[in-house]
Structure formats: C-alpha cells, structure tokens
Motif scaffolding. Structure first.
Motif: not given
Length: 338
Positions: A238-240, A250-252, A271-275, A278-279
C-alpha cells in the motif's frame, strides 16, 4: 627553606584545596536541589535492577534530566507515572521482547559513532554491530529471535525527503545478519523494481519469525512492504504508509500517514490499516506524530510526541475513538514486557 617548612606549606595548600572542593560540591548540590524544586512535576528515576523477564512492566528510554537520562527505565504497566527504575547504560533507541533487547547507542573515541547492541534478559551486551549513522528505529520480534534497527546514513529527518537510511535484521538463532535490506529483491506492483533510490525503515515482525513489514521510499513515494526473509523478497502492499507496527494478532498495522495540506515539517497523522479488508482508520490524535507507534494492548497504541525534556509517551485507542492520554512523561522508545 627547610624541608619541614616545605612540608607544612604542602599540608596547608592541600587543606585549602580540599576545603574549596567541598564548598564547590555543596554549592553544586544546592543548585541541583534548586533545579529540582523548580521542576516539581518532573519524573523521579533511581538506578536499580531492570530485566526483560519482569512481566507487567513498561520499559523505555528515560528523558528526565539527571544522571539517569538516556538510561533504560522500568515502570508498572498499571501505574506508568510511578517512580521509575533505571538500568545503567545509555540508549538512543531501544526495544525488547521475550528476553531479547536491542539498544542503539553512541560510541566514544576520537571519532564519535554509533552501534547496535544486542542485549540479554538482564540488559547485558551479547553482541555489537557497527551502525553507520544516526539511530532512528529499533524492533525485536515477538519471540525475541529477530532484531532490526535503522539509522540515517545522511539527513536527519523523514519529513524533508533528502535522506538515506540503512536497515539491518539479525537472527539470534542462526547468527545470520541481513546488513542492508536494500540487498533484498523488491517487487512493486507485481514487477521487480531495480530503482537505485530504495530506502527502508520501520521494521515490524510477524509471529512466524520470517515475515515482516517495513517502509520503502522510492521515487518520491512511500510504501508499506511485506518482507520474506527466507525468500529474500519485499512486496509493496500500500502507498503512503510509514513506520508500520503490526498488531499482536497480526491483522492490523498502525502507521503514520502523510496528510495533504499539512505543513512540510509536521505532515503525519496516525492511522490503522486492516490488512484483511484494506480499510484505513484515522486515529483521534490530531498532532503530527513522527514515531513508530507501539501496540500497548490489542486495542491501544503508544507513541512519542515532543515534550519539555525531549519527548513524552501518549496513548490512544486504535479504533479511531477516544482522546490522547499522557502515559509517560519524559520518555521514548517503549517496550511492553508481558
């Protein structure tokens, strides 16, 4: 002049010098006491025993002024504002897990430098590696097997863009040293990327002691990359995304993201990314955070923000709610000992 007279003069001179030294010491102590009274809210640190096998503790680099500044210190997770116990020895960056620690510190000598020091559970040096630049990030895998560190080879900030990094990973079980992640194969958008401007930083490890995540900077952009030590590959995800931190399950991934329109010197928001989905979720911390956040629990993040004596550690819920909370005054580079 007789020998007896000379001896008498020597004794008198020694007594005068001792008196002057005693007065100077007392005055220095008085000044120190005055400084303490002038800073009533500053944390208290005392030298003592600190280990990596004390569950329920938060370890960090102490930034409170005094002889224990830059020492690794320990407080209870339940009462992080309690008086801190400081271990001897300085660290500029630190992390630890499962009885393994990594300390990035300055070296003495005619030409100053830096080194990465692997620590055992009693914070004793086990192995030392040269670090060709200014320390900036450090991480140990959840099992304690892998240790990673990043230094600035040139430049001293991620904000301006004109910098170069060197990131290494060491396997404590096999003794294998990946001295520079730039030697691994980068796969970007499904194709091998051979750009000469690759820079990596902010390693965070998965539980299998093989996969890891990090930041790749190339072509004026940053990317979250997933690494595989066995295959010696790095794939863009993912960018940025900068300074990722993988959640305990291991999910975020928590990270700092550049926000359009923000000042060039303070461009980031957590931020937090849900792997899985993608949210992305923007966290409630509105200040710019130039740090690799740490998961204090599965629901809470810990991170450093500039403070009166260098930096303070703040916490925030990982779901986007709540408000920032000052957790440790005058501290940075935290590690949770469970």
């Amino acid at each position: 002049m007789s020998m007896r007279a000379r001896l008498l003069i020597l004794v008198l001179a020694t007594a005068v010098l001792a008196s002057v030294a005693a007065v100077a010491t007392l005055r220095a102590a008085d000044r120190a006491a005055e400084r303490e009274r002038a800073r009533p809210g500053e944390p208290v640190a005392r030298t003592g025993t600190v280990t990596l096998r004390q569950p329920g503790r938060l370890l960090f680099r102490n930034l409170a002024w005094g002889p224990q500044r830059d020492h690794i210190s320990s407080v209870p997770l339940t009462t992080p504002a309690a008086p801190r116990t400081a271990a001897p020895g300085n660290c500029l960056r630190f992390h630890a897990a499962a009885g393994t620690g990594i300390c990035l510190r300055a070296t003495g000598g005619v030409i100053p430098g830096h080194e990465a020091v692997l620590l055992d559970e009693r914070l004793r040096p086990v192995r030392t590696f040269p670090a060709p630049g200014m320390p900036t990030r450090a991480r140990v895998s959840p099992s304690g097997r892998l240790a990673a560190w990043t230094v600035f080879v040139s430049g001293d900030s991620y904000a301006g863009g004109a910098f170069s990094t060197r990131t290494a990973i060491y396997d404590t079980r096999t003794g294998a040293l990946h001295a520079d992640l730039e030697k691994l194969t980068v796969v970007k958008d499904g194709h091998r990327d051979r750009a000469a401007d690759h820079n990596f930083w902010g390693v965070t490890f998965a539980a299998d002691d093989n996969r890891f995540y990090a930041t790749l900077a190339t072509g004026g952009h940053t990317y979250l990359v997933e690494g595989d030590l066995a295959l010696r590959t790095l794939h863009t995800v993912r960018e940025n995304v900068e300074c990722p931190s993988l959640s305990p399950d291991g999910t975020r991934v928590a990270f700092k993201k550049r926000v359009p329109g923000a000042p060039a010197a303070t461009p980031w928001r957590l931020h937090v990314l849900d792997l899985r989905t993608g949210r992305e979720t923007a966290l409630a911390e509105r200040r710019s955070v130039d740090d690799q956040p740490l998961w204090l629990t599965g629901d809470t993040l810990l991170y450093a923000v500039p403070g009166d004596f260098g930096a303070d550690l703040w916490s925030i819920p990982a779901d986007g709610g709540g408000t920032p909370r000052l957790t440790v005054k005058s501290g940075t580079s935290p590690a949770v000992i469970t």
